[in-house]
Design a protein around this motif. Structure first.
Motif, PDB file in Angstrom:
ATOM      1  N   TYR A   1      -3.664  -1.138  -8.231  1.00  0.00           N
ATOM      2  CA  TYR A   1      -3.844  -1.990  -6.568  1.00  0.00           C
ATOM      3  C   TYR A   1      -5.364  -1.896  -6.372  1.00  0.00           C
ATOM      4  O   TYR A   1      -5.010  -3.493  -5.791  1.00  0.00           O
ATOM      5  CB  TYR A   1      -3.223  -0.661  -5.716  1.00  0.00           C
ATOM      6  CG  TYR A   1      -4.560   0.366  -5.590  1.00  0.00           C
ATOM      7  CD1 TYR A   1      -5.506  -0.649  -4.101  1.00  0.00           C
ATOM      8  CD2 TYR A   1      -4.293   1.301  -5.696  1.00  0.00           C
ATOM      9  CE1 TYR A   1      -5.964   0.097  -3.453  1.00  0.00           C
ATOM     10  CE2 TYR A   1      -5.418   2.159  -5.135  1.00  0.00           C
ATOM     11  CZ  TYR A   1      -6.260   2.047  -4.161  1.00  0.00           C
ATOM     12  OH  TYR A   1      -6.668   2.445  -3.082  1.00  0.00           O
TER      13      TYR A   1
ATOM     14  N   GLU B   1      -0.420   6.000 -11.760  1.00  0.00           N
ATOM     15  CA  GLU B   1       0.509   6.982 -10.598  1.00  0.00           C
ATOM     16  C   GLU B   1      -0.704   7.551 -10.303  1.00  0.00           C
ATOM     17  O   GLU B   1      -0.979   7.563  -8.749  1.00  0.00           O
ATOM     18  CB  GLU B   1       1.659   7.913 -11.389  1.00  0.00           C
ATOM     19  CG  GLU B   1       1.921   8.343 -10.162  1.00  0.00           C
ATOM     20  CD  GLU B   1       2.917   9.641 -10.708  1.00  0.00           C
ATOM     21  OE1 GLU B   1       2.936  10.815 -10.259  1.00  0.00           O
ATOM     22  OE2 GLU B   1       3.498   9.814 -11.934  1.00  0.00           O
TER      23      GLU B   1
ATOM     24  N   ASN C   1      -2.665   4.921  -8.124  1.00  0.00           N
ATOM     25  CA  ASN C   1      -1.994   4.074  -7.130  1.00  0.00           C
ATOM     26  C   ASN C   1      -1.799   4.569  -6.028  1.00  0.00           C
ATOM     27  O   ASN C   1      -1.099   4.373  -5.011  1.00  0.00           O
ATOM     28  CB  ASN C   1      -0.968   3.149  -7.694  1.00  0.00           C
ATOM     29  CG  ASN C   1      -0.915   1.953  -8.583  1.00  0.00           C
ATOM     30  OD1 ASN C   1      -2.413   1.845  -8.132  1.00  0.00           O
ATOM     31  ND2 ASN C   1      -0.688   1.509  -9.582  1.00  0.00           N
ATOM     32  N   LYS C   2      -2.072   6.043  -6.300  1.00  0.00           N
ATOM     33  CA  LYS C   2      -1.545   6.872  -4.642  1.00  0.00           C
ATOM     34  C   LYS C   2      -2.131   6.582  -3.577  1.00  0.00           C
ATOM     35  O   LYS C   2      -1.667   7.347  -2.280  1.00  0.00           O
ATOM     36  CB  LYS C   2      -2.278   8.400  -5.717  1.00  0.00           C
ATOM     37  CG  LYS C   2      -0.944   9.478  -5.954  1.00  0.00           C
ATOM     38  CD  LYS C   2      -1.531  11.392  -6.166  1.00  0.00           C
ATOM     39  CE  LYS C   2      -0.425  12.110  -7.392  1.00  0.00           C
ATOM     40  NZ  LYS C   2      -1.335  12.937  -7.899  1.00  0.00           N
ATOM     41  N   GLU C   3      -3.348   6.174  -3.650  1.00  0.00           N
ATOM     42  CA  GLU C   3      -4.099   5.488  -2.777  1.00  0.00           C
ATOM     43  C   GLU C   3      -4.485   4.668  -1.920  1.00  0.00           C
ATOM     44  O   GLU C   3      -4.862   3.763  -1.270  1.00  0.00           O
ATOM     45  CB  GLU C   3      -5.792   6.213  -2.917  1.00  0.00           C
ATOM     46  CG  GLU C   3      -5.999   7.571  -2.477  1.00  0.00           C
ATOM     47  CD  GLU C   3      -7.528   7.710  -3.186  1.00  0.00           C
ATOM     48  OE1 GLU C   3      -8.610   6.939  -2.752  1.00  0.00           O
ATOM     49  OE2 GLU C   3      -8.145   9.303  -3.793  1.00  0.00           O
ATOM     50  N   ALA C   4      -2.977   3.234  -2.891  1.00  0.00           N
ATOM     51  CA  ALA C   4      -2.804   1.844  -2.646  1.00  0.00           C
ATOM     52  C   ALA C   4      -2.419   2.832  -0.509  1.00  0.00           C
ATOM     53  O   ALA C   4      -1.745   2.819  -0.801  1.00  0.00           O
ATOM     54  CB  ALA C   4      -1.927   1.898  -3.636  1.00  0.00           C
ATOM     55  N   PRO C   5      -2.733   1.730  -0.461  1.00  0.00           N
ATOM     56  CA  PRO C   5      -2.252   1.615   0.990  1.00  0.00           C
ATOM     57  C   PRO C   5      -0.992   1.113   1.073  1.00  0.00           C
ATOM     58  O   PRO C   5       0.006   0.275   0.321  1.00  0.00           O
ATOM     59  CB  PRO C   5      -3.219   0.046   1.610  1.00  0.00           C
ATOM     60  CG  PRO C   5      -4.053   0.111   0.670  1.00  0.00           C
ATOM     61  CD  PRO C   5      -3.605   0.216  -0.713  1.00  0.00           C
ATOM     62  N   LYS C   6      -0.347   1.896   2.118  1.00  0.00           N
ATOM     63  CA  LYS C   6       1.209   1.550   2.318  1.00  0.00           C
ATOM     64  C   LYS C   6       1.333   0.081   2.689  1.00  0.00           C
ATOM     65  O   LYS C   6       0.391   0.320   3.588  1.00  0.00           O
ATOM     66  CB  LYS C   6       1.873   2.429   2.967  1.00  0.00           C
ATOM     67  CG  LYS C   6       1.555   3.730   2.616  1.00  0.00           C
ATOM     68  CD  LYS C   6       2.816   4.333   1.612  1.00  0.00           C
ATOM     69  CE  LYS C   6       2.478   5.540   0.881  1.00  0.00           C
ATOM     70  NZ  LYS C   6       1.964   6.336  -0.432  1.00  0.00           N
ATOM     71  N   VAL C   7       2.463  -0.583   2.378  1.00  0.00           N
ATOM     72  CA  VAL C   7       2.923  -1.605   2.417  1.00  0.00           C
ATOM     73  C   VAL C   7       3.613  -1.667   3.897  1.00  0.00           C
ATOM     74  O   VAL C   7       5.027  -1.024   3.401  1.00  0.00           O
ATOM     75  CB  VAL C   7       3.399  -2.413   1.605  1.00  0.00           C
ATOM     76  CG1 VAL C   7       3.812  -4.266   2.150  1.00  0.00           C
ATOM     77  CG2 VAL C   7       2.436  -3.455   0.523  1.00  0.00           C
ATOM     78  N   LYS C   8       3.328  -1.993   4.845  1.00  0.00           N
ATOM     79  CA  LYS C   8       4.230  -1.765   5.844  1.00  0.00           C
ATOM     80  C   LYS C   8       5.508  -3.125   5.878  1.00  0.00           C
ATOM     81  O   LYS C   8       5.055  -3.974   5.425  1.00  0.00           O
ATOM     82  CB  LYS C   8       3.371  -2.630   7.196  1.00  0.00           C
ATOM     83  CG  LYS C   8       2.823  -1.730   7.668  1.00  0.00           C
ATOM     84  CD  LYS C   8       2.164  -2.141   9.137  1.00  0.00           C
ATOM     85  CE  LYS C   8       1.388  -0.948   9.667  1.00  0.00           C
ATOM     86  NZ  LYS C   8      -0.080  -1.552  10.981  1.00  0.00           N
TER      87      LYS C   8
END
Length: 199
Positions: A41, A184, A187-194
């Motif tokens: 990401y 995986e 990308n665990k710390e990828a910001p969540k897409v609203k």
């Protein structure tokens, strides 16, 4: 001479006998570093930031070029006025002075445009190199941890190419590839897409 030949033959036979055993004990892993880099990401975020900065730099460059074009049009207009036969000598002298000022302004603008282009291109390239290095450092930390945790003896990058532009890894079993695991973890710390609300 015969004894030496016999010793070499025995040594070669011993090595051949142990080779399958050594291979059986060696744990080999495969990573597609190109895929990991692309799907991380932070790579996508970095590309977006760079694209925004390139667009801003292009806009500023275009504005400067337009300014230069405007000066050139003014010079051409003054040249046309100077050529008019009904123009008095005093008026002609005045126009020549104005033209000289405009020509100097145009030269300075032209130099600024070229300097700006070179400077911004260099800055963006340096920023790209820094971002790429930071991303690769992140990836290598995760890869090295996975190598240590899983006890790999050897890990190869299947996206790598040899000097002869031949893949370094010609073939590998699917179960040897742990690229998905690396992606995986990264990308665990990828910001969540609203989620966008439907209107």
């Amino acid at each position: 001479m015969i004894r030496n030949t016999l010793r070499i033959a025995i040594l070669a036979a011993s090595l051949c006998a142990f080779a399958p055993l050594a291979q059986a004990q060696m744990k080999v892993g495969i990573v597609d570093m190109n895929r990991v880099f692309t799907e991380y990401y932070k790579t996508k975020d970095a590309e977006q930031k760079l694209n925004e900065q390139r667009a801003a730099a292009k806009k500023e460059f275009d504005e400067r070029v337009e300014s230069l074009k405007s000066r050139m049009e003014e010079i051409n207009k003054i040249n046309a006025e100077i050529e008019k036969p009904e123009l008095s000598n005093d008026a002609k002298e005045e126009k020549l002075k104005v033209r000289e000022e405009k020509v100097n302004e145009a030269r300075n603008l032209d130099r600024e445009v070229n300097e700006f282009k070179g400077t911004r291109e260099r800055q963006l390239q340096e920023q790209f190199v820094r971002m790429r290095k930071d991303i690769i450092d992140d990836i290598m930390k995760v890869v090295n941890k996975q190598v240590s945790d899983s006890g790999y003896d050897l890990v190869l990058d299947k996206s790598g190419m040899s000097i002869g532009q031949v893949p370094v890894v010609v073939y590998s079993r699917e179960d040897m590839d742990f690229s998905s695991k690396i992606i995986e973890i990264l990308n665990k710390e990828a910001p969540k897409v609203k989620p966008t609300s439907a209107q």
